[in-house]
Design an enzyme around this catalytic site. Structure first.
Site, PDB file in Angstrom:
ATOM      1  CE1 TYR A 212      36.246 -72.810 -76.913  1.00 45.49           C
ATOM      2  CE2 TYR A 212      38.498 -73.186 -76.382  1.00 45.49           C
ATOM      3  CZ  TYR A 212      37.390 -72.552 -75.916  1.00 45.49           C
ATOM      4  OH  TYR A 212      36.953 -71.315 -75.382  1.00 45.49           O
TER       5      TYR A 212
ATOM      6  CB  SER B  50      41.152 -72.703 -73.336  1.00 41.48           C
ATOM      7  OG  SER B  50      40.817 -70.890 -71.855  1.00 41.48           O
TER       8      SER B  50
ATOM      9  CG  ASP C  22      46.176 -68.332 -68.704  1.00 41.67           C
ATOM     10  OD1 ASP C  22      46.231 -69.260 -68.750  1.00 41.67           O
ATOM     11  OD2 ASP C  22      46.272 -67.386 -69.345  1.00 41.67           O
TER      12      ASP C  22
ATOM     13  CG  HIS D  49      44.490 -68.174 -71.850  1.00 41.87           C
ATOM     14  ND1 HIS D  49      44.238 -69.105 -71.215  1.00 41.87           N
ATOM     15  CD2 HIS D  49      43.425 -68.373 -72.861  1.00 41.87           C
ATOM     16  CE1 HIS D  49      43.257 -69.643 -71.473  1.00 41.87           C
ATOM     17  NE2 HIS D  49      43.097 -69.176 -72.383  1.00 41.87           N
TER      18      HIS D  49
HETATM   19  O1  LIG Z   1      37.580 -64.151 -72.716  1.00 38.87           O
HETATM   20  C1  LIG Z   1      37.572 -63.983 -73.363  1.00 38.87           C
HETATM   21  N1  LIG Z   1      37.384 -64.947 -74.177  1.00 38.87           N
HETATM   22  C2  LIG Z   1      36.470 -66.044 -74.072  1.00 38.87           C
HETATM   23  C3  LIG Z   1      38.558 -67.517 -73.534  1.00 38.87           C
HETATM   24  O2  LIG Z   1      39.084 -66.631 -73.671  1.00 38.87           O
HETATM   25  N2  LIG Z   1      37.854 -68.257 -72.769  1.00 38.87           N
HETATM   26  C4  LIG Z   1      36.544 -68.383 -71.936  1.00 38.87           C
HETATM   27  C5  LIG Z   1      36.747 -69.996 -71.330  1.00 38.87           C
HETATM   28  C6  LIG Z   1      38.115 -69.671 -70.975  1.00 38.87           C
HETATM   29  C7  LIG Z   1      38.807 -69.182 -72.273  1.00 38.87           C
HETATM   30  C8  LIG Z   1      39.292 -69.481 -73.328  1.00 38.87           C
HETATM   31  O3  LIG Z   1      38.908 -70.760 -73.538  1.00 38.87           O
HETATM   32  O4  LIG Z   1      40.198 -69.160 -74.050  1.00 38.87           O
HETATM   33  O5  LIG Z   1      38.051 -62.928 -74.486  1.00 38.87           O
HETATM   34  C9  LIG Z   1      38.585 -61.271 -73.138  1.00 38.87           C
HETATM   35  C10 LIG Z   1      36.898 -61.099 -73.889  1.00 38.87           C
HETATM   36  C11 LIG Z   1      37.380 -59.447 -74.406  1.00 38.87           C
HETATM   37  C12 LIG Z   1      36.492 -58.410 -74.582  1.00 38.87           C
HETATM   38  C13 LIG Z   1      34.742 -58.687 -74.110  1.00 38.87           C
HETATM   39  C14 LIG Z   1      34.089 -60.447 -73.483  1.00 38.87           C
HETATM   40  C15 LIG Z   1      36.256 -61.589 -73.383  1.00 38.87           C
END
Ligand SMILES: O=C(NCC(=O)N1CCC[C@H]1C(=O)O)OCc1ccccc1
Length: 614
Positions: A377, A458, A545, A584
């Site tokens: 990751y 992701s 997603d 997702h």
């Molecule tokens: O985006 C994310 N988290 C990061 C995320 O889900 N990412 C970051 C990169 C792609 C994807 C993953 O790796 O699952 O959570 C949503 C959120 C909620 C509240 C405040 C800010 C953001």
């Protein structure tokens, strides 16, 4: 299908279905995304997600009658629910202005989240607007109601790290409880602060402020200046304090990450003094349930070979040990836990940094190269802890395979220094760590290139995409799920702008120049010799997603297929699969999870050098 919620009158009594989302959709694609009981337990507010979208519809169940109140709160996303102690209603966040398609298939940014209070039984249109920040459309909220019920604590964030803190004293019954005056506690985005509990005006927080491995601080809201903070649990010099939870009046249950293994302790709320260690095997704590007003706790444990155990402990009976309340038994034909070994190795990355890696495999007399699944990751302060995965078990069982889980920089395994070592302008370290893991596994005869598969989802999908561009010669097969593949535009879709804290903002020259160097979409090559041939590649995404829009995967596969189509050296397949009514990952029904795992295992069977044993 989804797992129904059950209820029991006592810990030992028979279960009965309390809430079953399987009855809410014919194909199991409606899932519970969150739930919160009112203080008196008479109601449960819960979020429903459809087709795996981040969008929630909040409903309220009368726990005694087992029926829902009429109101449905819509346009909810990235919001928790915080009940007032009178159980009359709760705070939640809503994107009131969002229009157009709102089902997770849209790519539009969600902006202008507003904080509301919902009074049970009222129409959502009557909800009281508590806070909005139109001048900051990307801000979003998390709320807590203090254990004493007197304070609303408002956490504001705009990326995936660092939050500001405000609070308000909740009005008493007779006054209109919601002419709230929000006052600052921390008014800068400079660290993470998570509310734990409070003793009067002294609020306890878990934070990495001046503590990269986190600590517990106390802020007196009557004098919130930093110079007045106290630290009942200082930062540990090596282990990372993952979280703290107040239980049994004056205790903190704390969880540390020590070399990628969780340690669970009980400490004194005021002095931080150790009260009890909870013995754990190699594995991770994946949940805890408990309250300041209660002496009982439940905590969940999982590991590579243990899908899930729920332990029960009662601080009112300190002489008794924790007991197993539930254990998911792995009654797989022929599976015996002690037939497998879990080892932790430390290997050198390209800059000589020691990287930990777990290697799981069936015990064997002679070490011979086997099919190997290398999973990574590497980002967002997320620690890849030992945990159970059905695909991992299928890989070991079907191919007598080896599993490798490197703890790449960018994660949180060693606190903020580890996170910082793999983000922003240091993001390439993550890919270097992963490629070094592949070389370690082949050099040490765990596997060979044609038996080695890499997998990531992701941010881990970005990892896979970047690594097959940079070092296609290292891998036999690659699977990238719901990946972030367009690093120059990720911030333009849905919640992508929140990831600038890890990736940098592509609108800024220094970050554009860094991102374009490894953006999967922008670094596809035409194989000009056998070493440049891409491994067999399977790109997976889903049509709902809205965390990472499928457009990332669509564009990346199109660019890859276009690049290799005229190359005589590209014989390995490059495939895309788009799952429908899926998102997702969260809330995916079991049937779809099995189907996706089967697609991946089948892909490996056809593309890796495997001699199937089953
Ligand atoms: O985006 C994310 N988290 C990061 C995320 O889900 N990412 C970051 C990169 C792609 C994807 C993953 O790796 O699952 O959570 C949503 C959120 C909620 C509240 C405040 C800010 C953001």
């Amino acid at each position: 299908m989804g797992v129904p919620c059950v209820t029991q009158k006592t810990l030992g009594s028979p279960e009965s279905i309390f809430l079953d989302t399987n009855s809410m959709s014919s194909d199991g694609t409606t899932a519970i995304s969150q739930f919160k009981f009112s203080e008196d337990g008479a109601f449960m507010a819960y979020g429903l997600s459809e087709s795996g979208s981040d969008w929630n519809k909040i409903r309220i169940r009368n726990t005694k009658e087992g029926i829902d109140l009429p109101e449905i709160l819509e346009k909810v996303k990235f919001s928790n629910v915080s009940w007032t102690k009178d159980s009359k209603g709760f705070f939640y966040g809503r994107y009131t202005d969002q229009d157009g398609i709102i089902d997770g298939s849209e790519t539009k940014l969600a902006e202008n989240q507003k904080l509301y209070y919902h009074l049970l039984g009222e129409s959502p249109h009557q909800d009281t607007l508590i806070a909005e920040f139109p001048e900051h459309p990307s801000w979003r909220f998390k709320t807590d109601i203090s254990d004493c019920g007197k304070y609303l604590i408002l956490s504001i964030s705009h990326t995936v790290r660092d939050n500001m803190l405000y609070y308000a004293e909740l009005g008493s019954e007779e006054k209109n409880a919601f002419q709230l005056e929000l006052k600052p506690i921390v008014d800068k985005f400079e660290a993470d602060f998570d509310y734990i509990t409070n003793e009067g005006s002294n609020l306890y927080f878990h934070t990495n402020k001046d503590a990269p491995n986190y600590r517990v601080i106390v802020i007196d809201v009557n004098n919130p200046a930093e110079g007045n903070w106290t630290t009942p649990i200082p930062e540990h010099k090596k282990d990372v304090l993952e979280w703290a939870k107040c239980v049994d009046g004056n205790k903190l249950v704390v969880c540390y990450n020590c070399d990628v293994k969780h340690i669970l302790q009980a400490r004194d709320l005021n002095t931080g003094k150790l009260i009890r260690q909870f013995g754990l095997d190699i594995g991770s704590i994946n949940g805890i349930s408990g309250k300041k007003s209660n002496s009982e706790i439940f905590y969940g444990f999982s590991s590579f070979l243990s899908p899930g155990i729920i332990f029960y402990y009662d601080f009112a009976k300190p002489s008794e040990k924790p007991t197993v309340l539930r254990e998911i038994s792995l009654n797989l034909e022929g599976f015996r836990r002690d037939n497998y070994s879990v080892e932790q190795v430390f290997y050198k990355s390209t800059d000589d940094t020691d990287i930990p890696m777990f290697i799981v495999q069936r015990k064997r007399d002679i070490a011979e190269p086997r099919p190997c699944l290398l999973y990574g990751y590497g980002g967002f302060n997320y620690s890849l802890m030992p945990s159970f995965g059905i695909l991992s078990l299928m890989f070991m069982d079907t191919f007598d395979g080896v599993l490798a889980f490197p703890n790449l920089r960018g994660g949180g395994e060693y606190g903020m220094e580890w996170h910082n070592g793999g983000r922003m302008l240091s993001k390439q370290n993550v890919f270097n760590d992963f490629q070094a893991a592949a070389e370690f596994l082949t050099k040490n005869n765990y596997t060979t290139k044609d038996r080695l598969a890499i997998q990531g989802a992701s941010n881990g999908g970005l990892l896979v995409g970047a690594c097959i561009n940079q070092r296609p010669d290292l891998f036999g097969a690659a699977v990238a799920q719901v990946g972030v593949m367009d690093m120059l535009r990720f911030h333009k879709f849905t919640i992508g702008h929140a990831w600038c804290s890890d990736y940098g903002n592509p609108d800024e020259r220094v970050h554009f120049a860094n991102l374009i160097k490894f953006s999967p979409l922008h670094n596809v090559h035409i194989p000009l010799n056998p070493d440049q041939e891409y491994p067999s590649t399977l790109i997976l995404t889903a049509d709902h997603d809205d965390r990472v829009s499928p457009l990332h995967s669509y564009k990346f596969v199109a660019a890859l297929q276009e690049a290799v189509r005229y190359s005589e050296y590209q014989l390995n397949p490059i495939l895309l699969r788009v799952y429908t009514k899926a998102g997702h990952g969260a809330g995916k029904p079991t049937k779809m999870r099995i189907s996706e795992a089967t697609d991946i295992i089948t892909f490996f069977k056809k593309t890796l050098n495997v001699d199937c044993i089953n």
